[in-house]
Design a protein around this motif. Sequence first.
Motif, PDB file in Angstrom:
ATOM      1  N   UNK A  33     -44.167   5.814  -2.054  1.00 18.48           N
ATOM      2  CA  UNK A  33     -43.707   6.658  -3.154  1.00 18.48           C
ATOM      3  C   UNK A  33     -43.986   6.044  -4.513  1.00 18.48           C
ATOM      4  N   UNK A  34     -43.738   4.722  -4.667  1.00 20.49           N
ATOM      5  CA  UNK A  34     -43.952   4.105  -5.979  1.00 20.49           C
ATOM      6  C   UNK A  34     -45.432   4.096  -6.363  1.00 20.49           C
ATOM      7  N   UNK A  35     -46.310   3.873  -5.362  1.00 21.13           N
ATOM      8  CA  UNK A  35     -47.752   3.880  -5.632  1.00 21.13           C
ATOM      9  C   UNK A  35     -48.221   5.317  -5.914  1.00 21.13           C
ATOM     10  N   UNK A  36     -47.654   6.279  -5.175  1.00 26.47           N
ATOM     11  CA  UNK A  36     -48.032   7.672  -5.385  1.00 26.47           C
ATOM     12  C   UNK A  36     -47.669   8.130  -6.796  1.00 26.47           C
ATOM     13  N   UNK A  37     -46.494   7.718  -7.278  1.00 26.49           N
ATOM     14  CA  UNK A  37     -46.074   8.091  -8.626  1.00 26.49           C
ATOM     15  C   UNK A  37     -46.967   7.446  -9.677  1.00 26.49           C
ATOM     16  N   UNK A  38     -47.312   6.164  -9.474  1.00 33.34           N
ATOM     17  CA  UNK A  38     -48.190   5.473 -10.413  1.00 33.34           C
ATOM     18  C   UNK A  38     -49.594   6.080 -10.390  1.00 33.34           C
ATOM     19  N   UNK A  39     -50.048   6.443  -9.195  1.00 34.27           N
ATOM     20  CA  UNK A  39     -51.369   7.077  -9.062  1.00 34.27           C
ATOM     21  C   UNK A  39     -51.410   8.401  -9.810  1.00 34.27           C
ATOM     22  N   UNK A  40     -50.361   9.208  -9.663  1.00 28.65           N
ATOM     23  CA  UNK A  40     -50.304  10.497 -10.348  1.00 28.65           C
ATOM     24  C   UNK A  40     -50.317  10.307 -11.863  1.00 28.65           C
ATOM     25  N   UNK A  73     -54.784   1.799  -8.554  1.00 27.30           N
ATOM     26  CA  UNK A  73     -56.150   1.889  -9.082  1.00 27.30           C
ATOM     27  C   UNK A  73     -57.136   2.282  -7.990  1.00 27.30           C
ATOM     28  N   UNK A  74     -56.972   1.723  -6.788  1.00 27.43           N
ATOM     29  CA  UNK A  74     -57.862   2.072  -5.675  1.00 27.43           C
ATOM     30  C   UNK A  74     -57.694   3.541  -5.280  1.00 27.43           C
ATOM     31  N   UNK A  75     -56.455   3.991  -5.242  1.00 30.80           N
ATOM     32  CA  UNK A  75     -56.191   5.382  -4.878  1.00 30.80           C
ATOM     33  C   UNK A  75     -56.774   6.335  -5.911  1.00 30.80           C
ATOM     34  N   UNK A  76     -56.618   6.009  -7.198  1.00 30.41           N
ATOM     35  CA  UNK A  76     -57.170   6.842  -8.261  1.00 30.41           C
ATOM     36  C   UNK A  76     -58.691   6.914  -8.133  1.00 30.41           C
ATOM     37  N   UNK A  77     -59.317   5.791  -7.842  1.00 32.82           N
ATOM     38  CA  UNK A  77     -60.773   5.757  -7.684  1.00 32.82           C
ATOM     39  C   UNK A  77     -61.222   6.709  -6.591  1.00 32.82           C
ATOM     40  N   UNK A  78     -60.534   6.674  -5.447  1.00 31.78           N
ATOM     41  CA  UNK A  78     -60.893   7.547  -4.330  1.00 31.78           C
ATOM     42  C   UNK A  78     -60.639   9.017  -4.655  1.00 31.78           C
TER      43      UNK A  78
END
Length: 315
Positions: A111-118, A74-79
């Motif tokens: 990788x797992x956070x990057x996939x969820x962010x995408x 969620x933080x990565x998506x926000x940025x």
Amino acid sequence: MNKTDRMLAIVMELQRKGVLRAEDLAARFETSVRTIYRDMQALSEAGVPVAGATGVGYSLMEGYFLPPISFTAEEAVTLLIGADFVERRLDEEYGARARSSQEKIEAILPENVREETARVRSAIRLLKEREAGTRGQEKETFKQLRQAILKKSKVRFHYSKSLSAPDGMRHGERTADPYGLVFSQGAWVLVAFCQLRGDIRHFRLSRMKELLVLKESFEVLPGFRLQDHRPSDDREVVVRMWVDSSIVDLVQEVNSFYMESLEWGMEGWLATFRVRRIEELLQWTLGWGAAVQVLEPESLRDRMRDEILKMQKRY
């Protein structure tokens, strides 16, 4: 916020602001001063070099930095969405920096956070606007003003108002001290001290032409802070009209800047507006046809009649 998260947040706050009192930290994290004292003791025992001075506050020893911090999806998506907005709405220089920031953020994500962010990001999209005509010029104007603000340089430009002002000046040259840029009601606005008016004024970038950054510098008025600035409201003309139920949803969606309220009454929906001049609502009102009925002021009713007669002659 649990203790671990709060302690990490305290270190980040000290790293950002330098020196903070226990009272400041307690207010920031909505806890007691005693709890902050315990947190500081725990940080020291964990090896974080926190220094405390009576009457001054807490600070981190010089040279201490937090290791890289991981982001949640969620933080990565926000940025990343924030960077999308910068790329769409600011000038090319900031657009390039926004793209670079996105690449760096994506590179450090597990990788797992990057996939969820995408996955989350794919469900939210900012459409790219057409880069034609006024929009391209507005970005260039933004770039020049941003540089002028940073350098504290005066600017000169031609300005066009949407309607004739009481003094009859619709077009004119202005020299101003640019204080800041504000994104409001879907448009960029310059907050500046206008030499002509001798006061702080607001200028829409889309109405500015032939902008020049001058060599002459300026100083901001004492006590002025853009974050605290609220424009004076000189909309003194009250307009009331009935709105037919068939279009009330559309009227709410349009969300006119001038609308004060929209309430149910005995004969339908009563809309109340405040404007500087009735001309600011004339075209808006005509656009709804017979689905709206102006109640007051009589001057707007007269203008509506005149316009309708003109339309009848044409059709």
